[in-house]
Design a protein around this motif. Structure first.
Motif, PDB file in Angstrom:
ATOM      1  N   LEU A   1       0.861  -1.177   0.000  1.00 50.65           N
ATOM      2  CA  LEU A   1       0.000   0.000   0.000  1.00 50.65           C
ATOM      3  C   LEU A   1       0.902   1.233   0.000  1.00 50.65           C
ATOM      4  CD1 LEU A   1      -2.282  -1.143   2.969  1.00 50.65           C
ATOM      5  CD2 LEU A   1      -2.916  -1.269   0.554  1.00 50.65           C
ATOM      6  N   SER A   2       0.380   2.353  -0.434  1.00 55.67           N
ATOM      7  CA  SER A   2       1.193   3.572  -0.367  1.00 55.67           C
ATOM      8  C   SER A   2       0.312   4.796  -0.178  1.00 55.67           C
ATOM      9  CB  SER A   2       2.047   3.738  -1.630  1.00 55.67           C
ATOM     10  OG  SER A   2       1.283   4.227  -2.709  1.00 55.67           O
ATOM     11  N   ASP A   3       0.971   5.894   0.162  1.00 51.27           N
ATOM     12  CA  ASP A   3       0.350   7.215   0.194  1.00 51.27           C
ATOM     13  C   ASP A   3      -0.912   7.260   1.054  1.00 51.27           C
ATOM     14  OD1 ASP A   3       1.798   9.038  -2.078  1.00 51.27           O
ATOM     15  OD2 ASP A   3       1.803   6.933  -2.656  1.00 51.27           O
TER      16      ASP A   3
ATOM     17  N   VAL B   1       2.971  -6.755   5.256  1.00 50.43           N
ATOM     18  CA  VAL B   1       2.423  -5.527   4.685  1.00 50.43           C
ATOM     19  C   VAL B   1       3.554  -4.528   4.517  1.00 50.43           C
ATOM     20  CG1 VAL B   1       0.847  -3.583   5.020  1.00 50.43           C
ATOM     21  CG2 VAL B   1       0.129  -5.900   5.663  1.00 50.43           C
ATOM     22  N   VAL B   2       3.627  -3.929   3.330  1.00 51.90           N
ATOM     23  CA  VAL B   2       4.629  -2.912   3.036  1.00 51.90           C
ATOM     24  C   VAL B   2       3.919  -1.582   2.801  1.00 51.90           C
ATOM     25  CG1 VAL B   2       6.431  -2.146   1.444  1.00 51.90           C
ATOM     26  CG2 VAL B   2       6.202  -4.584   2.005  1.00 51.90           C
ATOM     27  N   PHE B   3       4.290  -0.566   3.567  1.00 55.24           N
ATOM     28  CA  PHE B   3       3.805   0.793   3.333  1.00 55.24           C
ATOM     29  C   PHE B   3       4.876   1.519   2.514  1.00 55.24           C
ATOM     30  CE2 PHE B   3       1.572  -0.315   7.316  1.00 55.24           C
ATOM     31  CZ  PHE B   3       0.259  -0.072   6.904  1.00 55.24           C
ATOM     32  N   ASN B   4       4.532   1.848   1.278  1.00 49.47           N
ATOM     33  CA  ASN B   4       5.527   2.372   0.339  1.00 49.47           C
ATOM     34  C   ASN B   4       5.523   3.904   0.291  1.00 49.47           C
ATOM     35  OD1 ASN B   4       7.490   2.535  -1.633  1.00 49.47           O
ATOM     36  ND2 ASN B   4       6.092   2.084  -3.317  1.00 49.47           N
ATOM     37  N   GLY B   5       5.799   4.517   1.427  1.00 44.80           N
ATOM     38  CA  GLY B   5       6.039   5.953   1.458  1.00 44.80           C
ATOM     39  C   GLY B   5       4.820   6.834   1.597  1.00 44.80           C
TER      40      GLY B   5
ATOM     41  N   GLY C   1       4.415   4.828  -5.949  1.00 45.97           N
ATOM     42  CA  GLY C   1       3.246   5.639  -5.589  1.00 45.97           C
ATOM     43  C   GLY C   1       3.528   7.059  -6.052  1.00 45.97           C
ATOM     44  N   HIS C   2       3.510   7.994  -5.119  1.00 42.54           N
ATOM     45  CA  HIS C   2       4.001   9.368  -5.282  1.00 42.54           C
ATOM     46  C   HIS C   2       3.084  10.271  -6.100  1.00 42.54           C
ATOM     47  CE1 HIS C   2       6.746  12.646  -5.117  1.00 42.54           C
ATOM     48  NE2 HIS C   2       7.178  12.556  -6.357  1.00 42.54           N
ATOM     49  N   THR C   3       2.743   9.903  -7.340  1.00 39.93           N
ATOM     50  CA  THR C   3       1.961  10.810  -8.185  1.00 39.93           C
ATOM     51  C   THR C   3       0.463  10.707  -7.933  1.00 39.93           C
ATOM     52  OG1 THR C   3       1.791   9.231 -10.003  1.00 39.93           O
ATOM     53  CG2 THR C   3       3.702  10.719 -10.000  1.00 39.93           C
TER      54      THR C   3
END
Length: 259
Positions: A9-11, A37-41, A211-213
């Motif tokens: 998951l991210s953002d 679970v990975v939180f990607n930033g 993620g990011h955008t």
């Protein structure tokens, strides 16, 4: 034997008035069936804020949640939380799967930001501090971009508590108009940039998760599949991506009002 599942998951942008995540406990259904679970930033805001003490409180709340309620949790950094963890990327299955938040893909890190002059200068300074040969090494460049983001000091409360806080935050993102145009350009550029960066980091990579955008999507670039998990902030929504030795599954995250 059932293959172990890593869910990405991210953002989350937890604490941001525009985020759909009103409480961390509301995320727990998303962990069902995952071994890790990975939180990607961009999970929370950790940059220095002389105008708000809530930033530190939210950071500690999130970290406590990951320790007690998230199975096998791994926290990666983003541009809003560059010092939340020491991990800036993650590789799975011998580098076949490459995961990073995504700001390093752009020379300006966050090309749509109103803080662009500061970001450019801080990134330039961090790169200049490296030996010349290291400046184009992906891992060194990634660490430098995190240090540049960590230099930014928030000049406005990132978690305004008044009724117009969410609207105020949205206007800061989309105004002036050139910021919106830069964001649209970044959406178009991201798949190619993500594939190129991952190949440079790890030859033989097949899947790249970023993620990011905030724009979720899946794109095929030659032999590399690029997946953007989107954001828990409107307007587009987000994906939860399951990675196992057998398959990669992309699922849309549905929001239940009031969570």
């Amino acid at each position: 034997m059932v293959a172990e599942v890593t869910r990405i998951l991210s953002d989350l942008h937890y604490g941001d008035p525009a985020s759909r995540v009103r409480s961390l406990a509301a995320l727990e259904p998303l962990f069902a069936g995952a071994d890790r679970v990975v939180f990607n930033g961009d999970s929370v805001e950790t940059r220095r804020s002389p105008v708000s003490s809530q930033t530190n409180e939210i950071r500690e709340e999130f970290l406590e949640f990951t320790r007690t309620s998230v199975p096998g949790c791994t926290v990666l950094t983003g541009n809003h939380d560059p010092n939340l963890s020491t991990l800036h990327h993650l590789e799975l299955f011998g580098g076949l799967v490459f995961i990073t938040h995504g700001e390093v893909l752009f020379d300006d890190l966050v090309p749509w930001s109103r803080e662009l002059p500061q970001i450019r200068e801080f990134f330039r300074l961090e790169l200049a501090a490296l030996p010349t040969a290291a400046r184009e090494v992906p891992v060194e460049r990634l660490a430098a971009c995190k240090r540049a983001c960590a230099r930014l000091e928030l000049s406005e409360d990132p978690h305004p508590r008044h009724p117009w806080g969410r609207l105020q935050r949205t206007l800061r993102i989309f105004w002036p108009p050139h910021c919106t145009l830069a964001m649209i350009k970044a959406w178009r550029q991201l798949p190619n940039k993500a594939a190129a960066f991952a190949r440079q980091c790890r030859p033989g990579v097949r899947f790249v998760l970023v993620g990011h955008t905030h724009r979720p999507g899946v794109w095929i670039r030659s032999d590399v599949v690029v997946i953007n998990t989107g954001s828990f902030r409107p307007p587009f929504g987000c994906y939860a991506v399951d990675v196992s030795v057998e398959e990669i599954v992309v699922r849309q995250v549905l929001h239940a009002g009031g969570c």
